[in-house]
Design a protein around this motif. Sequence first.
Motif, short mmCIF file in Angstrom:
data_model
loop_
_atom_site.label_atom_id
_atom_site.label_comp_id
_atom_site.label_asym_id
_atom_site.label_seq_id
_atom_site.Cartn_x
_atom_site.Cartn_y
_atom_site.Cartn_z
N TYR A 286 0.64 -1.30 -0.01
CA TYR A 286 -0.06 -0.05 0.09
C TYR A 286 0.92 1.06 -0.02
O TYR A 286 0.44 2.18 -0.67
CB TYR A 286 -0.88 -0.11 0.99
CG TYR A 286 -1.72 -1.09 1.17
CD1 TYR A 286 -3.07 -1.18 0.26
CD2 TYR A 286 -1.74 -2.31 2.00
CE1 TYR A 286 -3.84 -2.32 0.21
CE2 TYR A 286 -2.62 -3.39 1.73
CZ TYR A 286 -3.55 -3.39 0.98
OH TYR A 286 -4.28 -4.50 0.79
N PHE B 230 2.47 1.68 -3.59
CA PHE B 230 1.57 2.27 -4.48
C PHE B 230 1.15 3.57 -4.20
O PHE B 230 1.13 4.47 -5.02
CB PHE B 230 0.04 1.28 -4.14
CG PHE B 230 -1.01 1.76 -5.16
CD1 PHE B 230 -1.20 1.64 -6.40
CD2 PHE B 230 -2.12 2.36 -4.49
CE1 PHE B 230 -2.06 2.04 -7.28
CE2 PHE B 230 -3.14 2.84 -5.16
CZ PHE B 230 -2.96 2.70 -6.62
N ALA B 231 0.99 3.83 -2.96
CA ALA B 231 0.41 5.31 -2.48
C ALA B 231 1.63 6.33 -3.14
O ALA B 231 1.45 7.15 -3.70
CB ALA B 231 0.44 5.23 -1.14
N ALA B 232 2.89 5.94 -2.85
CA ALA B 232 3.98 6.93 -2.94
C ALA B 232 4.18 7.06 -4.37
O ALA B 232 4.32 8.21 -5.01
CB ALA B 232 5.27 6.48 -2.44
N TRP C 205 1.89 6.45 -6.88
CA TRP C 205 0.75 7.18 -7.55
C TRP C 205 0.81 8.75 -7.11
O TRP C 205 0.50 9.56 -8.13
CB TRP C 205 -0.66 6.64 -6.75
CG TRP C 205 -1.91 7.12 -7.46
CD1 TRP C 205 -1.83 7.47 -8.88
CD2 TRP C 205 -3.17 6.76 -7.11
NE1 TRP C 205 -3.38 7.60 -9.19
CE2 TRP C 205 -4.17 7.31 -7.97
CE3 TRP C 205 -3.91 6.54 -5.70
CZ2 TRP C 205 -5.52 7.38 -8.16
CZ3 TRP C 205 -5.17 6.58 -5.68
CH2 TRP C 205 -6.08 7.12 -6.59
N VAL C 206 1.23 8.93 -5.93
CA VAL C 206 1.12 10.27 -5.60
C VAL C 206 2.31 11.04 -6.50
O VAL C 206 2.29 12.02 -7.26
CB VAL C 206 1.65 10.70 -4.15
CG1 VAL C 206 1.93 12.33 -3.99
CG2 VAL C 206 0.34 10.26 -3.38
N PHE D 256 -2.13 20.83 -7.57
CA PHE D 256 -1.39 20.42 -6.47
C PHE D 256 0.11 20.52 -6.76
O PHE D 256 0.86 20.02 -6.27
CB PHE D 256 -1.87 19.35 -5.56
CG PHE D 256 -3.08 19.51 -4.86
CD1 PHE D 256 -3.02 20.35 -3.98
CD2 PHE D 256 -3.98 18.63 -5.33
CE1 PHE D 256 -4.38 20.61 -3.10
CE2 PHE D 256 -5.34 19.00 -4.65
CZ PHE D 256 -5.43 19.87 -3.60
N SER E 126 2.77 21.42 -4.64
CA SER E 126 3.15 20.38 -3.31
C SER E 126 4.29 19.59 -3.25
O SER E 126 5.15 19.56 -2.40
CB SER E 126 1.67 19.80 -2.98
OG SER E 126 1.86 18.65 -3.84
N ALA E 127 4.77 19.55 -4.42
CA ALA E 127 6.35 18.70 -4.57
C ALA E 127 6.81 18.89 -5.92
O ALA E 127 6.23 18.73 -6.88
CB ALA E 127 5.80 17.29 -4.45
N ALA F 292 11.21 16.51 -5.41
CA ALA F 292 10.46 15.70 -4.26
C ALA F 292 9.75 14.45 -5.03
O ALA F 292 9.64 13.54 -4.35
CB ALA F 292 9.15 16.73 -3.67
N ALA G 133 12.35 11.77 -4.95
CA ALA G 133 12.51 11.51 -3.48
C ALA G 133 11.20 10.45 -3.10
O ALA G 133 11.34 9.56 -2.46
CB ALA G 133 12.57 12.54 -2.70
N LEU G 134 10.12 10.73 -3.55
CA LEU G 134 8.80 9.94 -3.38
C LEU G 134 9.13 8.58 -4.05
O LEU G 134 8.76 7.58 -3.23
CB LEU G 134 7.75 10.62 -3.95
CG LEU G 134 6.78 11.54 -3.23
CD1 LEU G 134 5.65 12.06 -3.87
CD2 LEU G 134 6.36 10.93 -1.98
N GLY H 65 12.12 7.35 -4.29
CA GLY H 65 13.03 6.83 -3.45
C GLY H 65 12.42 6.00 -2.49
O GLY H 65 12.85 4.92 -1.96
N SER H 66 11.40 6.89 -2.01
CA SER H 66 10.83 6.32 -0.77
C SER H 66 9.98 4.81 -0.99
O SER H 66 10.26 3.70 -0.56
CB SER H 66 9.66 7.07 -0.23
OG SER H 66 10.12 8.30 0.33
N LEU I 146 -0.96 -4.89 -6.50
CA LEU I 146 -0.62 -3.59 -5.96
C LEU I 146 0.83 -3.16 -6.56
O LEU I 146 1.16 -2.16 -7.08
CB LEU I 146 -0.74 -3.19 -4.72
CG LEU I 146 -2.11 -2.89 -4.09
CD1 LEU I 146 -2.33 -2.80 -2.51
CD2 LEU I 146 -2.59 -1.59 -4.79
#
Lengths: 318, 673
Positions: free
Chosen positions: A73, A76-78, A80-81, A95, A98-99, A103, A106-107, A109-110, A226
Motif C-alpha cells: 500500500y 502504491f501510494a507513494a 501514485w502520488v 497541487f 506541493s512537490a 520531491a 524522492a517519493l 525513492g521512498s 498493487l
Amino acid sequence: MVLIRDFLIQCTEMLLVLGLAPLFTGFVRKVKARLLRRQGAPLIQPYLDLARLMRKDVVLADNASWLFRVIPYLVFAATWVAASLVPTFRTDLMFSWSADLIAIIALLGSARFFLALAGLDVGTSFGGIGSSREVMIASLAEPAMIMIVFTLALIAGSTQLSNVAEFMASPQVGLRVSLGLGLFGLVMVAIAENGRIPIDNPATHLELTMVHEAMVLEYSGRHLALIELSAALKLILYVSLLACLFAPWGLEAAGAGLPALALGVVAYVAKLAVGGSLLALFETSIAKMRVFRVPEFLGVALMLGLLATLLRFVSGSF
Amino acid sequence: MTLTMTLMVALCGAAILLALAALAVTLAHAAAASRIVYGACIIVAAVSLVAAAADLLGAAPPQTLTLPLGVPWLGAHFRLDALSAFFLLVVDLGALAASVFALGYGEHETAPQRVLPFYPAFLAGMTLVVLADDAFTFLTSWEFMSLTSWALVVSHHRVPDNVRAGYVYLIMASFGTLALLLAFGLLAGPAGLYTFAAMRAAPPTTTLGALAMILALIGAGSKAGIVPLHVWLPLAHPAAPSHVSALMSGVMTKVAVYGFVRIVFELSGDPAWWWSIVVLALAGVTTVMGVLYALMQHDLKRLLAYHTVENIGIIFIGLGLALAFKAHGMPFAAALAFTAALFHVFNHSLFKSLLFFGAGAILTATGERDMEHLGGLIHRMPQTAFVFLVGCVAISALPPLNGFASEWLTFQAILLSPQLPSWGLKILVPAVGALLALSAALAAACFVKAYGVTFLGRPRTPAAERARETDRYSLGAMMLLAGLCLLAGILPGLFIDALAPVNLAMIGARMPAQLGTQWLSIVPIAASRSSYDGLLVFVFIIMSGSLAAMAIHRLASARLRRAPAWDCGYPDPSPATQYTAMSFAQPIRRVFGTTLFRARETVDMPPPGDTRAARLVVDLHDLIWDYIYAPLAAGISAIAERLNRLQFLTIRQFLSLVFGALVILLLVLAIWS
C-alpha cells in the motif's frame, strides 16, 4: 468555481494515469510481441491479470511481519502520488506546487526503500539478492536523475515541474547542448529505474540476473497486484516525464478551454504510443547486460548529467 | 522578568548538573542512584529547553553575564544570542530525550559508578560551550566536554576495543583543542582581547582571519568528524553506553558545528571567496566517504557513527554554500544555505539520537551490536521496530519526513549558485551537488541494510530469538523523537521561521516568512521557482494508501492465509541462508569499494570430496588510516624512540646540550630583531 474545476482536473489526471498505466504496459508487451512476430497477449491482459490477482487469496509466508503487509500500500501510494504530480495533458495542475521535481524523485525513492525492505522481510536469499542489487542500481540512478533535474532547473529557472514544462513548451528554450545530454541521461535513468532490458528483464522469473522480480517474489494476491500496478505507474510516470519535458507539444496551458483540453489528452495518448513503441523497439534490439556492467551504464548517465549541469554552471548559453 | 532570564536559567542548569555530578560520585552505589541522576537531568534539561525555545521564538535580544570565575582579571563571560539559543535548544532536547531513555536503559548498566558522575558533567560541559563568550571559558568548557565524554567512552574499560577508542579519542581531542587554541590566539591579537565581544569589535586582518578559519575547521572539524579527521569518531561513539553514544553523535558533533559557525561566521571577519572552496571540498568528500564507510560496517552502532560523518558533511555543505554566498554579497541565498545547514543540525540531532536509542534497546534485549547476529526483531520488538523505521526513513532523506526537508533546502541552495562569479565555485558546486545526491541514495541503501538485517528476516542467533520489547521509558524517548521527526518533516516552515533570528544575526538576512504561505508549504525563494509541502504529501500518501486498501478489501478480496515461504520452491530453514549485512553490501562494495577501500574477495572452495566448509574472505583497507595516520604514528614513535636516548646522557653531555640550546636561542633572538 475555478477551484472546483481545477480540483476535478487534478482528480481526472490521477485517475487517468492510474487507468492508463496497465494499458500502457500491455501496449509495450504487445508491440514487443509483434516485433518478435508473435501474436502476443491482448492489450487488456494486464487489467485481467490485476483483476485475477485481486480476487485471489494472499498467501503470506509464515514469518512475514506486519511491515510486509503494509508495504504494497505504501509503495502504491507513494508511486501514485508521484505519478499524479507529473503533467500529462495539462501543465498547471492544482497541487503541482506541493512537490517539485526533486520531491517526486524522492517519493519514488521512498517507494523503492520500502520495496527493498520487503525483499528482506521473509529472509529468503532471492529477496536479499533482489534488494541488494536494487539499492546498488538506485545508488547510481538517483544521483544521475538529480543531476538531470539540476540541469532542467537551471535552464528553466525552476524545479517546479509545471513551470519547467511550460518553459520547455515556450520558444525561449531553443536547442541546447545541456538539454541533449540531459535527454540521453534521462532515458538511461528511466530504463534503469523501471528495470527494463538491458538492466533487468521484467518478463523473467527464476533467473539469477533478475532484480525487481526477485525482490517481490514472496508477494501474492492483492499485494502482488498493487506492486505490479505500481510498477506500471512508474513506467508511465517516466514516459510522461520525458514527454512533458522533451516533447511538450499539445500540453494545455492553464484555462485554455475545453478544446485545448481535448487536444491535450489526444496528444498525450499519441505521445504514450510513440514512447511505448520506441521502448519496445529498443528492448527487442538489445540484449540484457551482466549485473556488474550496470554501474558502467549508469555511470555514463551520471557523467552526462554532471556534464550538463557543469555546462549550465559555466555558461548560460549552453 | 529580567533580560538575562534565559541565560540565568541555562547557567543555573549547568551548575545544578555539575553539583549532580559530584553527588553522583557519592551516590553511585545506591539502588536509586540512576533514577535520581537521570530524573534530575530530565528536569534541568526540560526547564532549560523551554527557556531556550521561548528565547528563540520570541527573538529575544542577546543577554550577557560576567561571572568572577576563571582567570582573575578576565572573569567568565557568558552570552546568549540567537545562535546560542538555537544550539542550546538542540543540546537540551538531546539531553532530555537521552535522560528519559536512560531512566530505563541505565537500569541495565553494569558499572553505574563509571557513568553516573560523568553524564551530568558532560551535559553541563556542552551547555557551557554554547554559552561561553570568551576564549578562555569556551576552551575550558570545550575541554571539559571532551574529557567527560572520554570518561564515558572508557566506562566499560575492560573491553580492549574501548581502551583503544578512548586513546585515539583523547589524542584527536587534544589535537582539535590545540587548533582552536591557536585560532583564538590569532583572533585575540597582540592585545590579548580574549572576550568574543572584543574580537567582534576588532575583526582580524584578512590573513589572520583566513588562518583562524583554517584552524577552526581543523579544531571544530575534528570534533564534528570531517574526513580525514574523523578516525576517532566511529571508534569512540559506539564504545560509550548507548544514551551517551546518542548524545555524542547527535549533540556533541553539533556543539562542534556551533564552534565552527561562531568562529568563522562571526569572529573571523568577512569571509574571502576561497574559504568556501576549502569547506565545500572537504564537506563533499566527507559526505560520500562517511556513507560508504557506513555501508561497509556490520556493527550497528559503528554504522550509525559513520553515518554521523556523512550528515556532518551535509551540514558543512550548507555552511560552505552560505560562506560562498556571503563572500559574494548574496545575503538571501546565504540565508537559505545557512538555514538548510541549521535545519539539518536540528533534524540530525533528532534522528541520530533516535537510532542510537534503538541500537541501545537492541543491545539491552539481545546483548548484540553485530547485525550478523540479529534478525527478525520486528516480531519480538514491534514498537522499537516501528520507531526505528521512522528514524531510518528520516535519515535516508525520504519524504515526508524531516531529513528530506533539510536536504531539499540544501539542493535549492545549490541551484542558486550558478550566479556566483568565481570560477572555482562554478566547477566545484555541481560536483558537490552530485556527491550530495550520491550520498542521499547510498544512505537509503545503507538503512535498507541496517533495518533489513537487524529487524527483518529470521533470527540468526538464539539471543535474537529470545529478545523482548524494551522498557517504556526507552520507548517513550524514542517515540518523542519519532514524533518530532514527523512534525519537522510535515511542518518545516515552523522550524525555518524559528531560525530567522539566527540568520539575521549571522548572515544579516533571513529567508522569507514561511507560515503565511498557502497550505503551510515552504517556498525558499519564490513560488514560481520551487516549493514543497510536506504536510500535503503526507496527507496524499495516507489518503491514497488507505483508499487503495479500503477499495481492495471491500471490492476484491481480504482473505489471507499463511504458508511456508516460497523462495522459488527451495526454501531453506537455516537462517544462515539469508542475506547478511556483508552480502547485502556486496554489489555496492564491488562498485565503489574496489578503489576506495581496496576491497578484495577471496573464495576458498574445498575440492570435491573435501567436507570442510567453503570460505569467503573480504579484505577491506581504510586507506585514510593506512596512508595518513599509520605513517604519522610510526613517525612519531620513531622520533620518540630517538629522543629517548636523551634521558641517558652523561652530565657533560647534558651540560653541552643546555649550552648549545642557549646559544641557538640567543642566535634566533638576534636574527629575529
